[in-house]
Scaffold this active site. Structure first.
Site, PDB file in Angstrom:
ATOM      1  N   GLY A 172       3.687 -17.389  -7.226  1.00  0.00           N
ATOM      2  CA  GLY A 172       4.620 -17.759  -6.131  1.00  0.00           C
ATOM      3  C   GLY A 172       6.105 -17.098  -6.643  1.00  0.00           C
ATOM      4  O   GLY A 172       6.741 -18.005  -7.356  1.00  0.00           O
ATOM      5  N   GLN A 174      -7.947   9.845  11.905  1.00  0.00           N
ATOM      6  CA  GLN A 174      -7.710  11.056  12.736  1.00  0.00           C
ATOM      7  C   GLN A 174      -8.945  11.892  12.930  1.00  0.00           C
ATOM      8  O   GLN A 174      -9.294  12.195  13.998  1.00  0.00           O
ATOM      9  CB  GLN A 174      -6.761  11.919  12.262  1.00  0.00           C
ATOM     10  CG  GLN A 174      -6.427  13.035  13.039  1.00  0.00           C
ATOM     11  CD  GLN A 174      -5.488  12.444  14.213  1.00  0.00           C
ATOM     12  OE1 GLN A 174      -4.686  11.432  14.233  1.00  0.00           O
ATOM     13  NE2 GLN A 174      -5.545  13.143  15.383  1.00  0.00           N
ATOM     14  N   GLY A 223     -11.254  10.251  15.432  1.00  0.00           N
ATOM     15  CA  GLY A 223     -10.726  10.203  16.870  1.00  0.00           C
ATOM     16  C   GLY A 223     -10.927   8.934  17.518  1.00  0.00           C
ATOM     17  O   GLY A 223     -10.512   8.073  16.633  1.00  0.00           O
ATOM     18  N   GLY A 224     -11.339   8.529  18.713  1.00  0.00           N
ATOM     19  CA  GLY A 224     -11.298   7.337  19.387  1.00  0.00           C
ATOM     20  C   GLY A 224     -12.100   6.404  18.534  1.00  0.00           C
ATOM     21  O   GLY A 224     -11.758   5.236  18.476  1.00  0.00           O
ATOM     22  N   GLU A 267       3.455  -6.229  -4.563  1.00  0.00           N
ATOM     23  CA  GLU A 267       3.870  -6.048  -6.176  1.00  0.00           C
ATOM     24  C   GLU A 267       4.942  -5.248  -6.461  1.00  0.00           C
ATOM     25  O   GLU A 267       4.972  -4.451  -7.229  1.00  0.00           O
ATOM     26  CB  GLU A 267       2.731  -5.314  -6.907  1.00  0.00           C
ATOM     27  CG  GLU A 267       1.256  -5.985  -6.454  1.00  0.00           C
ATOM     28  CD  GLU A 267       1.280  -7.516  -7.207  1.00  0.00           C
ATOM     29  OE1 GLU A 267       1.990  -7.918  -7.703  1.00  0.00           O
ATOM     30  OE2 GLU A 267       0.310  -8.221  -6.444  1.00  0.00           O
TER      31      GLU A 267
HETATM   32  C1  FAD Z   1      -0.143  -9.326   2.261  1.00  0.00           C
HETATM   33  C2  FAD Z   1       0.956  -9.678   1.365  1.00  0.00           C
HETATM   34  C3  FAD Z   1       0.552 -10.267   0.224  1.00  0.00           C
HETATM   35  C4  FAD Z   1       1.751 -10.801  -0.579  1.00  0.00           C
HETATM   36  N1  FAD Z   1       1.576 -11.549  -1.853  1.00  0.00           N
HETATM   37  C5  FAD Z   1       2.440 -12.383  -2.593  1.00  0.00           C
HETATM   38  C6  FAD Z   1       2.138 -13.053  -3.564  1.00  0.00           C
HETATM   39  O1  FAD Z   1       0.873 -13.441  -3.692  1.00  0.00           O
HETATM   40  N2  FAD Z   1       3.158 -13.615  -4.085  1.00  0.00           N
HETATM   41  C7  FAD Z   1       4.407 -13.311  -4.086  1.00  0.00           C
HETATM   42  O2  FAD Z   1       5.190 -13.876  -4.623  1.00  0.00           O
HETATM   43  N3  FAD Z   1       4.620 -12.336  -2.817  1.00  0.00           N
HETATM   44  C8  FAD Z   1       3.475 -11.638  -2.195  1.00  0.00           C
HETATM   45  N4  FAD Z   1       4.007 -10.950  -1.258  1.00  0.00           N
HETATM   46  C9  FAD Z   1       5.320 -10.673  -0.923  1.00  0.00           C
HETATM   47  C10 FAD Z   1       5.778  -9.344  -1.528  1.00  0.00           C
HETATM   48  O3  FAD Z   1       5.759  -9.126  -2.563  1.00  0.00           O
HETATM   49  C11 FAD Z   1       6.797  -9.001  -0.389  1.00  0.00           C
HETATM   50  O4  FAD Z   1       6.695  -8.534   0.786  1.00  0.00           O
HETATM   51  C12 FAD Z   1       7.596  -7.466  -1.178  1.00  0.00           C
HETATM   52  O5  FAD Z   1       8.154  -7.936  -2.482  1.00  0.00           O
HETATM   53  C13 FAD Z   1       8.590  -7.254  -0.251  1.00  0.00           C
HETATM   54  O6  FAD Z   1       9.640  -8.241  -0.037  1.00  0.00           O
HETATM   55  P1  FAD Z   1      10.080  -8.538   1.351  1.00  0.00           P
HETATM   56  O7  FAD Z   1       8.909  -8.627   2.225  1.00  0.00           O
HETATM   57  O8  FAD Z   1      11.111  -9.620   1.591  1.00  0.00           O
HETATM   58  O9  FAD Z   1      10.897  -7.009   2.017  1.00  0.00           O
HETATM   59  P2  FAD Z   1      12.347  -6.972   1.818  1.00  0.00           P
HETATM   60  O10 FAD Z   1      12.914  -7.182   0.255  1.00  0.00           O
HETATM   61  O11 FAD Z   1      13.152  -7.675   2.727  1.00  0.00           O
HETATM   62  O12 FAD Z   1      12.404  -5.237   2.060  1.00  0.00           O
HETATM   63  C14 FAD Z   1      12.313  -4.759   3.246  1.00  0.00           C
HETATM   64  C15 FAD Z   1      12.106  -3.336   3.165  1.00  0.00           C
HETATM   65  O13 FAD Z   1      13.680  -2.795   2.645  1.00  0.00           O
HETATM   66  C16 FAD Z   1      13.408  -2.230   1.490  1.00  0.00           C
HETATM   67  N5  FAD Z   1      14.285  -2.383   0.656  1.00  0.00           N
HETATM   68  C17 FAD Z   1      14.800  -3.507  -0.011  1.00  0.00           C
HETATM   69  N6  FAD Z   1      15.848  -3.460  -0.807  1.00  0.00           N
HETATM   70  C18 FAD Z   1      15.903  -2.141  -0.993  1.00  0.00           C
HETATM   71  C19 FAD Z   1      16.854  -1.342  -1.725  1.00  0.00           C
HETATM   72  N7  FAD Z   1      17.381  -1.643  -2.589  1.00  0.00           N
HETATM   73  N8  FAD Z   1      16.442  -0.012  -1.665  1.00  0.00           N
HETATM   74  C20 FAD Z   1      15.719   0.470  -0.923  1.00  0.00           C
HETATM   75  N9  FAD Z   1      14.853  -0.122  -0.093  1.00  0.00           N
HETATM   76  C21 FAD Z   1      14.867  -1.438   0.016  1.00  0.00           C
HETATM   77  C22 FAD Z   1      11.850  -2.535   0.851  1.00  0.00           C
HETATM   78  O14 FAD Z   1      11.274  -1.539   0.155  1.00  0.00           O
HETATM   79  C23 FAD Z   1      10.901  -2.786   2.189  1.00  0.00           C
HETATM   80  O15 FAD Z   1      10.648  -1.724   2.740  1.00  0.00           O
HETATM   81  C24 FAD Z   1       2.869 -10.318  -0.304  1.00  0.00           C
HETATM   82  C25 FAD Z   1       3.321  -9.902   0.896  1.00  0.00           C
HETATM   83  C26 FAD Z   1       2.206  -9.496   1.767  1.00  0.00           C
HETATM   84  C27 FAD Z   1       2.607  -8.806   2.915  1.00  0.00           C
END
Ligand code: FAD
Length: 380
Positions: A122, A331, A334-335, A358
């Site tokens: 977490g 792609q 197709g459908g 990650e």
């Molecule tokens: C299916 C799934 C499983 C997950 N499992 C876990 C888990 O087990 N434990 C856990 O702790 N978390 C987990 N996560 C959370 C995941 O680690 C975060 O979603 C991830 O770190 C991105 O954070 P965010 O979603 O808040 O996006 P944000 O940080 O809000 O980013 C949104 C977008 O902006 C971009 N961005 C942000 N800052 C910058 C910057 N400085 N420069 C350029 N681009 C930027 C990001 O790359 C992204 O494209 C999970 C997420 C998903 C979807």
């Protein structure tokens, strides 16, 4: 560590296990929003929940290269079981092996290996993802314990897990704690409506004055990032690199097979140059992603200091390749590609997740460019 032959046998047996016990049921897992307890027990009985962990704790002690190949076997067929391995074994198990006290290791690792306790990690929160050093979940000290308050979001297997590595902050420094589901004030709620990772029991965690015994600090107070988060995410990224290779390989096989059976204009799709172009690209990209993941695995095996950066590159590249190849595979279908009876529909959805978890692709690019700006600067 076992010899190559023994490790190869474990990976081959895992593949047979996956084909029999997992592959036919993947759609059910998605529909049921989870994987059955009996399957987790069967995986545990085979040692698959502790494939990378030392034998003394009940693990299979695969070296990083074979652990990667093992992860690929699960990732080709099923995101949920691969995610369980990523989080339970790589993020939680491997981090405990590295930073746990003897008491923590003896208490938790055998239980994790036997599947009696499921682990989750977490870090992310509703308002904090990429900017993870600014988490809001807080801890403070009371006489005999640490008290944690906050909300964690997107926690893979969070709705099922028994043991959580929770990262919490105090005056801007973070610490990792081992939090047990049974602790008063701790609750979880499964997140609904996911496009992908539907069977991974993703949850929001609520920590309301959770009192954690002092011996449950993992690593050192205030060194949560330096010790635990960096190690957990490095282990997780290695696993995701192989998850990317797995999806790319599975999509490539689907793409090739379909192109050899579908006929249009009285010709099999495989004879059209534009289709062959996509296949050529997919083969090349998949091989390149695998080569990077294998190199990262070799460096990890040798405990080479470059292993962390090579792992970051492998994760970044393989997740991008998974998205590209799954896209082209759809792609070519197709459908039919939109139908859940064909594998590419699922692969297309699951591949995208790899570019977010990650550390998103943008965060990986940042790290890789910082490395490149140092390593490849030639003062002429
Ligand atoms: C299916 C799934 C499983 C997950 N499992 C876990 C888990 O087990 N434990 C856990 O702790 N978390 C987990 N996560 C959370 C995941 O680690 C975060 O979603 C991830 O770190 C991105 O954070 P965010 O979603 O808040 O996006 P944000 O940080 O809000 O980013 C949104 C977008 O902006 C971009 N961005 C942000 N800052 C910058 C910057 N400085 N420069 C350029 N681009 C930027 C990001 O790359 C992204 O494209 C999970 C997420 C998903 C979807």
């Amino acid at each position: 560590m076992s010899c190559d032959l023994e490790q190869r046998k474990i990976v081959d047996e895992a593949e047979a296990f996956v084909n029999q016990e997992i592959r036919p049921y993947v759609k059910c897992f998605e529909e049921n929003k989870g994987i059955p307890r009996e399957l987790i027990d069967k995986m545990a009985a085979k040692g698959y929940l502790a494939a990378a962990l030392p034998k003394q704790y009940g693990g299979l002690e695969l070296d990083p290269v074979y652990y990667g190949l093992f992860t690929e076997v699960f990732g080709k067929a099923c995101t949920a079981t691969r995610s369980l391995i990523t989080v339970h074994t790589s993020l939680v198990g491997e981090t405990l092996v590295r930073f746990g006290t003897e008491e923590q290791k003896n208490k938790w690792l055998p239980r994790l290996a036997r599947g009696e306790a499921i682990g989750a990690f977490g870090l992310s929160e509703p308002d904090i993802g990429s900017d993870a050093k600014n988490i809001k979940t807080s801890w403070h000290e009371e006489d005999d314990c640490y008290v944690i308050n906050g909300t964690k979001r997107w926690i893979t297997f969070g709705h099922l897990a028994d043991l959580f590595i929770i990262i919490a902050a105090n005056k801007g420094r973070s610490t990792a704690f081992l939090v047990e589901r049974a602790f008063p004030g701790f609750e979880t709620k499964q997140i609904e409506g996911m496009m992908a990772a539907r069977a991974t029991c993703i949850a929001e965690l609520y920590l309301n004055n959770v009192r954690v015994p002092k011996e449950n600090v993992l690593g050192k107070i205030n060194l949560g990032f330096e010790y635990i988060v960096s190690t957990s995410l490095d282990c997780g990224r290695y696993s995701i690199a192989w998850a990317g290779v797995a999806i790319a390989q599975e999509a490539l096989e689907a793409m090739v097979s379909y192109s050899r059976t579908r006929t249009q204009f009285n010709e099999k799709l495989r004879s059209f140059q534009l289709i062959r172009g996509m296949i050529g690209d997919a083969v090349t990209k998949t091989h390149a992603a695998r080569a990077l993941a294998l190199k990262a695995g070799e460096l990890r095996k040798q405990k080479d200091p470059d292993a962390v950066m090579e792992t970051t590159m492998a994760k970044y590249f393989a997740s991008k390749v998974a998205v590209d190849v799954a896209n082209d595979a759809l792609q070519v279908h197709g459908g039919n590609g939109f139908l859940s009876e064909y594998p590419v529909e699922r692969l297309y959805r699951e591949a995208k997740v790899l570019e977010v978890i990650e550390g998103s692709s943008q965060m990986q690019q940042e790290m890789i460019s910082s490395f490149g700006l140092q390593r490849y600067y030639k003062r002429r």
